[in-house]
Motif scaffolding. Structure first.
Motif, PDB file in Angstrom:
ATOM      1  N   HIS A 116     -64.403 -41.376  -5.717  1.00 46.51           N
ATOM      2  CA  HIS A 116     -63.821 -40.056  -5.821  1.00 46.51           C
ATOM      3  C   HIS A 116     -62.726 -40.592  -6.637  1.00 46.51           C
ATOM      4  O   HIS A 116     -61.861 -41.294  -6.623  1.00 46.51           O
ATOM      5  CB  HIS A 116     -63.544 -39.348  -4.641  1.00 46.51           C
ATOM      6  N   PRO A 117     -62.397 -39.588  -7.714  1.00 45.44           N
ATOM      7  CA  PRO A 117     -61.251 -39.851  -8.611  1.00 45.44           C
ATOM      8  C   PRO A 117     -59.837 -39.873  -7.796  1.00 45.44           C
ATOM      9  O   PRO A 117     -59.712 -38.897  -6.864  1.00 45.44           O
ATOM     10  CB  PRO A 117     -61.168 -38.684  -9.372  1.00 45.44           C
ATOM     11  N   HIS A 118     -59.145 -40.801  -7.841  1.00 48.27           N
ATOM     12  CA  HIS A 118     -57.715 -40.920  -7.440  1.00 48.27           C
ATOM     13  C   HIS A 118     -56.572 -40.721  -8.244  1.00 48.27           C
ATOM     14  O   HIS A 118     -56.788 -41.243  -9.553  1.00 48.27           O
ATOM     15  CB  HIS A 118     -57.725 -42.307  -6.721  1.00 48.27           C
ATOM     16  N   ALA A 119     -55.619 -40.209  -7.644  1.00 44.77           N
ATOM     17  CA  ALA A 119     -54.389 -40.091  -8.628  1.00 44.77           C
ATOM     18  C   ALA A 119     -53.204 -39.914  -7.571  1.00 44.77           C
ATOM     19  O   ALA A 119     -53.220 -39.556  -6.767  1.00 44.77           O
ATOM     20  CB  ALA A 119     -54.521 -38.706  -9.430  1.00 44.77           C
ATOM     21  N   MET A 120     -52.065 -40.440  -8.195  1.00 42.55           N
ATOM     22  CA  MET A 120     -50.658 -40.481  -7.457  1.00 42.55           C
ATOM     23  C   MET A 120     -49.648 -40.635  -8.509  1.00 42.55           C
ATOM     24  O   MET A 120     -49.871 -41.120  -9.625  1.00 42.55           O
ATOM     25  CB  MET A 120     -50.490 -41.606  -6.528  1.00 42.55           C
ATOM     26  N   THR A 121     -48.557 -39.617  -8.141  1.00 41.60           N
ATOM     27  CA  THR A 121     -47.251 -39.630  -9.154  1.00 41.60           C
ATOM     28  C   THR A 121     -46.618 -40.987  -8.872  1.00 41.60           C
ATOM     29  O   THR A 121     -46.559 -41.574  -7.658  1.00 41.60           O
ATOM     30  CB  THR A 121     -46.516 -38.774  -8.536  1.00 41.60           C
ATOM     31  N   ALA A 122     -46.100 -41.700  -9.961  1.00 37.54           N
ATOM     32  CA  ALA A 122     -45.397 -42.726  -9.885  1.00 37.54           C
ATOM     33  C   ALA A 122     -44.400 -42.961 -10.953  1.00 37.54           C
ATOM     34  O   ALA A 122     -44.331 -42.563 -11.784  1.00 37.54           O
ATOM     35  CB  ALA A 122     -46.425 -44.207 -10.072  1.00 37.54           C
ATOM     36  N   ASN A 123     -43.538 -43.763 -10.176  1.00 40.29           N
ATOM     37  CA  ASN A 123     -42.155 -43.995 -11.637  1.00 40.29           C
ATOM     38  C   ASN A 123     -42.043 -45.483 -11.705  1.00 40.29           C
ATOM     39  O   ASN A 123     -41.234 -45.968 -12.318  1.00 40.29           O
ATOM     40  CB  ASN A 123     -40.963 -43.195 -11.223  1.00 40.29           C
TER      41      ASN A 123
END
Length: 193
Positions: free
Chosen positions: A36-43
């Motif tokens: 499944h597509p995964h995504a997360m905010t990251a800096n």
């Protein structure tokens, strides 16, 4: 890798967290295909090399996107614009559903590797995993850049500083008064739980 014997103990995590919160960064979304597509905010994203073009991302070992990136051998990075704060906040939300987490985010597959990329991002990168190095509770993932894109290069970037989203136009003022979901501190990727 071991080096010379250096005296002292690691700094207390709270002090480290407070200090790196003073380090202004851009805000990105790291994506992976997986089952499944995964995504997360990251800096915790940085340019490493021009030849070959290489980026690094730091992924928390316990995050879902960590395994998706390493299993698939590719990932995407979308550099968010100032008006994409809601995207950043959503993809930094702990406990968001695994399935459909990108349904409320305008996105599409990258033309080179097919990784999800956020529409309207200032810049996008499609990367093939070149190496992964354990680093405490994170893995430093090096990605050879196979595709580069950009949607709105004249737009203003979204910035993370002092535990708040900010604008370059007025960096002293958070972009909204309430404290947003906290992106992880510099050097750590946002959770994907």
């Amino acid at each position: 890798m071991s080096g010379p014997d250096v005296p002292g103990a690691p700094a207390p995590p709270e002090e480290f967290r407070a200090a790196v919160a003073r380090w202004a960064t851009g805000v990105t979304v790291v994506t992976a295909r997986g089952r499944h597509p995964h995504a997360m905010t990251a800096n915790s994203v940085a340019s490493v090399s021009l030849d070959p073009p290489t980026l690094l991302v730091c992924l928390e070992v316990d995050s879902r996107v960590h395994d998706a990136v390493l299993d698939d051998g590719r990932f995407g990075v979308s550099v968010l614009a100032h008006d994409q704060q809601a995207v950043a906040a959503w993809l930094a939300t702990r406990g968001r559903p695994l399935l459909g987490q990108l349904e409320r985010v305008a996105h599409g597959p990258g033309p080179v590797l097919g990784v999800p990329l956020v529409e309207g991002a200032l810049a996008t990168f499609e990367c093939a995993v070149a190496a992964a190095h354990p680093a405490g509770d994170h893995t430093v993932v090096l990605g050879e850049v196979r595709g580069v894109g950009g949607g709105a290069p004249a737009a203003e970037p979204l910035v993370w500083f002092a535990s708040a989203y900010r604008s370059l136009a007025d960096p002293s003022r958070p972009t909204r008064p309430e404290r947003p979901e906290r992106p992880e501190q510099q050097g750590r990727a946002l959770p994907d739980r």
